[in-house]
Scaffold this motif. Structure first.
Motif, PDB file in Angstrom:
ATOM      1  N   TYR A   1      -4.925   1.339   9.830  1.00  0.00           N
ATOM      2  CA  TYR A   1      -4.749   0.338   8.771  1.00  0.00           C
ATOM      3  C   TYR A   1      -6.020   0.183   7.952  1.00  0.00           C
ATOM      4  O   TYR A   1      -5.966   0.071   6.719  1.00  0.00           O
ATOM      5  CB  TYR A   1      -4.348  -0.999   9.397  1.00  0.00           C
ATOM      6  CG  TYR A   1      -3.844  -2.016   8.406  1.00  0.00           C
ATOM      7  CD1 TYR A   1      -2.820  -1.710   7.518  1.00  0.00           C
ATOM      8  CD2 TYR A   1      -4.374  -3.308   8.379  1.00  0.00           C
ATOM      9  CE1 TYR A   1      -2.339  -2.651   6.621  1.00  0.00           C
ATOM     10  CE2 TYR A   1      -3.897  -4.264   7.482  1.00  0.00           C
ATOM     11  CZ  TYR A   1      -2.882  -3.928   6.605  1.00  0.00           C
ATOM     12  OH  TYR A   1      -2.406  -4.857   5.705  1.00  0.00           O
TER      13      TYR A   1
ATOM     14  N   GLN B   1       4.453  -4.185   8.303  1.00  0.00           N
ATOM     15  CA  GLN B   1       5.383  -4.989   7.507  1.00  0.00           C
ATOM     16  C   GLN B   1       4.761  -5.364   6.165  1.00  0.00           C
ATOM     17  O   GLN B   1       5.430  -5.307   5.119  1.00  0.00           O
ATOM     18  CB  GLN B   1       5.784  -6.249   8.270  1.00  0.00           C
ATOM     19  CG  GLN B   1       6.778  -7.118   7.500  1.00  0.00           C
ATOM     20  CD  GLN B   1       7.167  -8.373   8.270  1.00  0.00           C
ATOM     21  OE1 GLN B   1       6.831  -8.534   9.434  1.00  0.00           O
ATOM     22  NE2 GLN B   1       7.868  -9.293   7.605  1.00  0.00           N
ATOM     23  N   TRP B   2       3.470  -5.762   6.183  1.00  0.00           N
ATOM     24  CA  TRP B   2       2.807  -6.109   4.930  1.00  0.00           C
ATOM     25  C   TRP B   2       2.792  -4.917   3.981  1.00  0.00           C
ATOM     26  O   TRP B   2       3.055  -5.066   2.784  1.00  0.00           O
ATOM     27  CB  TRP B   2       1.368  -6.560   5.187  1.00  0.00           C
ATOM     28  CG  TRP B   2       0.689  -7.071   3.941  1.00  0.00           C
ATOM     29  CD1 TRP B   2       0.660  -8.350   3.489  1.00  0.00           C
ATOM     30  CD2 TRP B   2      -0.031  -6.276   2.971  1.00  0.00           C
ATOM     31  NE1 TRP B   2      -0.047  -8.414   2.301  1.00  0.00           N
ATOM     32  CE2 TRP B   2      -0.465  -7.167   1.952  1.00  0.00           C
ATOM     33  CE3 TRP B   2      -0.336  -4.928   2.868  1.00  0.00           C
ATOM     34  CZ2 TRP B   2      -1.200  -6.725   0.860  1.00  0.00           C
ATOM     35  CZ3 TRP B   2      -1.062  -4.493   1.763  1.00  0.00           C
ATOM     36  CH2 TRP B   2      -1.491  -5.382   0.770  1.00  0.00           C
TER      37      TRP B   2
ATOM     38  N   LYS C   1       3.441   2.941   5.346  1.00  0.00           N
ATOM     39  CA  LYS C   1       4.574   2.035   5.521  1.00  0.00           C
ATOM     40  C   LYS C   1       5.709   2.685   6.303  1.00  0.00           C
ATOM     41  O   LYS C   1       6.498   1.995   6.969  1.00  0.00           O
ATOM     42  CB  LYS C   1       5.092   1.546   4.169  1.00  0.00           C
ATOM     43  CG  LYS C   1       5.755   2.616   3.318  1.00  0.00           C
ATOM     44  CD  LYS C   1       6.206   2.072   1.977  1.00  0.00           C
ATOM     45  CE  LYS C   1       6.807   3.166   1.113  1.00  0.00           C
ATOM     46  NZ  LYS C   1       8.030   3.763   1.696  1.00  0.00           N
TER      47      LYS C   1
ATOM     48  N   GLY D   1       2.547  -6.512  12.039  1.00  0.00           N
ATOM     49  CA  GLY D   1       2.339  -7.299  10.834  1.00  0.00           C
ATOM     50  C   GLY D   1       1.737  -6.463   9.713  1.00  0.00           C
ATOM     51  O   GLY D   1       2.098  -6.619   8.539  1.00  0.00           O
ATOM     52  N   ALA D   2       0.824  -5.557  10.077  1.00  0.00           N
ATOM     53  CA  ALA D   2       0.182  -4.689   9.084  1.00  0.00           C
ATOM     54  C   ALA D   2       1.199  -3.756   8.440  1.00  0.00           C
ATOM     55  O   ALA D   2       1.218  -3.581   7.214  1.00  0.00           O
ATOM     56  CB  ALA D   2      -0.937  -3.889   9.741  1.00  0.00           C
TER      57      ALA D   2
ATOM     58  N   GLU E   1       6.084  -4.212   2.330  1.00  0.00           N
ATOM     59  CA  GLU E   1       6.397  -5.173   1.275  1.00  0.00           C
ATOM     60  C   GLU E   1       5.465  -5.066   0.070  1.00  0.00           C
ATOM     61  O   GLU E   1       5.834  -5.489  -1.034  1.00  0.00           O
ATOM     62  CB  GLU E   1       6.312  -6.601   1.843  1.00  0.00           C
ATOM     63  CG  GLU E   1       7.340  -6.888   2.930  1.00  0.00           C
ATOM     64  CD  GLU E   1       7.099  -8.214   3.629  1.00  0.00           C
ATOM     65  OE1 GLU E   1       6.051  -8.861   3.321  1.00  0.00           O
ATOM     66  OE2 GLU E   1       7.921  -8.614   4.461  1.00  0.00           O
ATOM     67  N   ASN E   2       4.279  -4.511   0.270  1.00  0.00           N
ATOM     68  CA  ASN E   2       3.258  -4.569  -0.793  1.00  0.00           C
ATOM     69  C   ASN E   2       2.670  -3.218  -1.191  1.00  0.00           C
ATOM     70  O   ASN E   2       1.741  -3.188  -2.000  1.00  0.00           O
ATOM     71  CB  ASN E   2       2.104  -5.479  -0.342  1.00  0.00           C
ATOM     72  CG  ASN E   2       2.532  -6.911  -0.163  1.00  0.00           C
ATOM     73  OD1 ASN E   2       2.642  -7.665  -1.119  1.00  0.00           O
ATOM     74  ND2 ASN E   2       2.775  -7.303   1.092  1.00  0.00           N
ATOM     75  N   TRP E   3       3.192  -2.103  -0.654  1.00  0.00           N
ATOM     76  CA  TRP E   3       2.563  -0.808  -0.925  1.00  0.00           C
ATOM     77  C   TRP E   3       2.542  -0.488  -2.417  1.00  0.00           C
ATOM     78  O   TRP E   3       1.633   0.202  -2.905  1.00  0.00           O
ATOM     79  CB  TRP E   3       3.272   0.296  -0.158  1.00  0.00           C
ATOM     80  CG  TRP E   3       4.558   0.744  -0.795  1.00  0.00           C
ATOM     81  CD1 TRP E   3       5.800   0.214  -0.624  1.00  0.00           C
ATOM     82  CD2 TRP E   3       4.706   1.813  -1.731  1.00  0.00           C
ATOM     83  NE1 TRP E   3       6.724   0.872  -1.409  1.00  0.00           N
ATOM     84  CE2 TRP E   3       6.075   1.872  -2.096  1.00  0.00           C
ATOM     85  CE3 TRP E   3       3.827   2.727  -2.309  1.00  0.00           C
ATOM     86  CZ2 TRP E   3       6.578   2.806  -2.993  1.00  0.00           C
ATOM     87  CZ3 TRP E   3       4.332   3.666  -3.212  1.00  0.00           C
ATOM     88  CH2 TRP E   3       5.686   3.695  -3.537  1.00  0.00           C
TER      89      TRP E   3
ATOM     90  N   TRP F   1      -1.000   4.579   1.006  1.00  0.00           N
ATOM     91  CA  TRP F   1      -0.201   3.356   1.120  1.00  0.00           C
ATOM     92  C   TRP F   1       1.292   3.700   1.233  1.00  0.00           C
ATOM     93  O   TRP F   1       2.018   3.062   1.992  1.00  0.00           O
ATOM     94  CB  TRP F   1      -0.455   2.446  -0.079  1.00  0.00           C
ATOM     95  CG  TRP F   1      -1.796   1.767  -0.026  1.00  0.00           C
ATOM     96  CD1 TRP F   1      -2.970   2.287   0.417  1.00  0.00           C
ATOM     97  CD2 TRP F   1      -2.084   0.423  -0.416  1.00  0.00           C
ATOM     98  NE1 TRP F   1      -3.982   1.371   0.317  1.00  0.00           N
ATOM     99  CE2 TRP F   1      -3.472   0.213  -0.187  1.00  0.00           C
ATOM    100  CE3 TRP F   1      -1.325  -0.622  -0.942  1.00  0.00           C
ATOM    101  CZ2 TRP F   1      -4.094  -1.006  -0.473  1.00  0.00           C
ATOM    102  CZ3 TRP F   1      -1.947  -1.828  -1.234  1.00  0.00           C
ATOM    103  CH2 TRP F   1      -3.315  -2.015  -0.988  1.00  0.00           C
TER     104      TRP F   1
END
Length: 269
Positions: A119, A29-30, A162, A26-27, A33-35, A158
């Motif tokens: 993370y 994937q987040w 990813k 989940g980390a 999507e948000n880097w 970041w």
């Protein structure tokens, strides 16, 4: 692709329950999507730095000694724990599988113990921008090295997390270790306690050594990537090399200006 046997690692490394429960998928994937939000944080940071300096110019400097002690101490404790946990993982990889695997294996991002701290490391680069607020509000000299380093580390961390690029275990563990020394030093200094000068020299020397090792790891990732078992991308290696090279030059210049040139001037006076 090199990959450690996770069950073997669970047997050899003791985990805390929060490390075991951490959702690394989940980390990742987040972050995928948000880097790009790191650019927003960097822009806000730059506005804070230069806007804050303009705002403080006609105003008296603030003391902020106690908040600075607490801030530095909290980051010191975080970095010390992070260095111990990631360091134990890296030592296990080195002793059981060798130096090459410690660089090329992606298990640092999803393995026991290290996955949480990997993370936590990349996320911590956003709140660490708060360091500069103390410099601005206390009207201290703000070095280019300081704010440039903060922005580029945030962006690169970041950007790299990813993709789970090779070399991340070395990059993060080294940074945790150096920050454990650095923030401990800042906390003691903020508390108005005397710190022997050699300790400050040690910290800058450790930072320079970190940059040399960062360049070395980047070079090895490039070399071994050609053989197909060191997952990375040419653009990431290029940015890592440029970043570490610029840090090496800036920290070396800081070392010369602060510890060598001043000593030479003192002797000639």
């Amino acid at each position: 692709m090199l990959q450690m046997n996770e069950s073997d690692l669970h047997l050899r490394l003791s985990e805390f329950s929060f490390e075991r429960r951490f959702d690394d998928r989940g980390a990742i994937q987040w972050m995928q999507e948000n880097w790009s939000k790191s650019f927003m944080f960097s822009a806000l940071y730059a506005a804070m730095v230069f806007g804050g300096q303009h705002y403080m110019k006609p105003r008296p400097k603030l003391d902020l000694r106690l908040p600075l002690v607490l801030w530095s101490l909290s980051l010191a404790v975080f970095s010390i724990i992070g260095a111990v946990r990631t360091g134990s993982y890296m030592l296990h990889i080195l002793s059981s599988s060798g130096f090459r695997r410690s660089i090329c294996d992606q298990s640092f991002y999803n393995g026991p113990v290290s996955k949480f701290w990997a993370y936590a490391f990349v996320l911590s680069k956003a709140p660490e921008l708060g360091d500069t607020a103390f410099i601005v509000l206390r009207k201290q000299k703000l070095l280019f090295l300081h704010w440039y380093h903060h922005i580029t580390v945030l962006l690169y961390s970041w950007y790299s997390y990813k993709d789970m690029v090779a070399g991340g275990g070395w990059f993060m563990t080294m940074n945790y270790t150096v920050h454990a020394l650095m923030y401990s030093y800042y906390a003691v200094r903020a508390a108005s306690l005397r710190v022997p000068r050699p300790f400050a020299v040690l910290i800058t020397s450790a930072q320079i050594a970190q940059m040399v090792m960062g360049l070395t790891v980047s070079g090895l990732v490039y070399r071994w990537m050609q053989q197909g078992d060191c997952p990375s991308r040419m653009d990431n290696i290029t940015w890592a090399t440029l970043m570490y090279l610029s840090y090496l030059l800036l920290f070396s210049n800081f070392f010369y200006q602060t510890y060598l040139r001043r000593v030479a001037k003192t002797k000639t006076q």
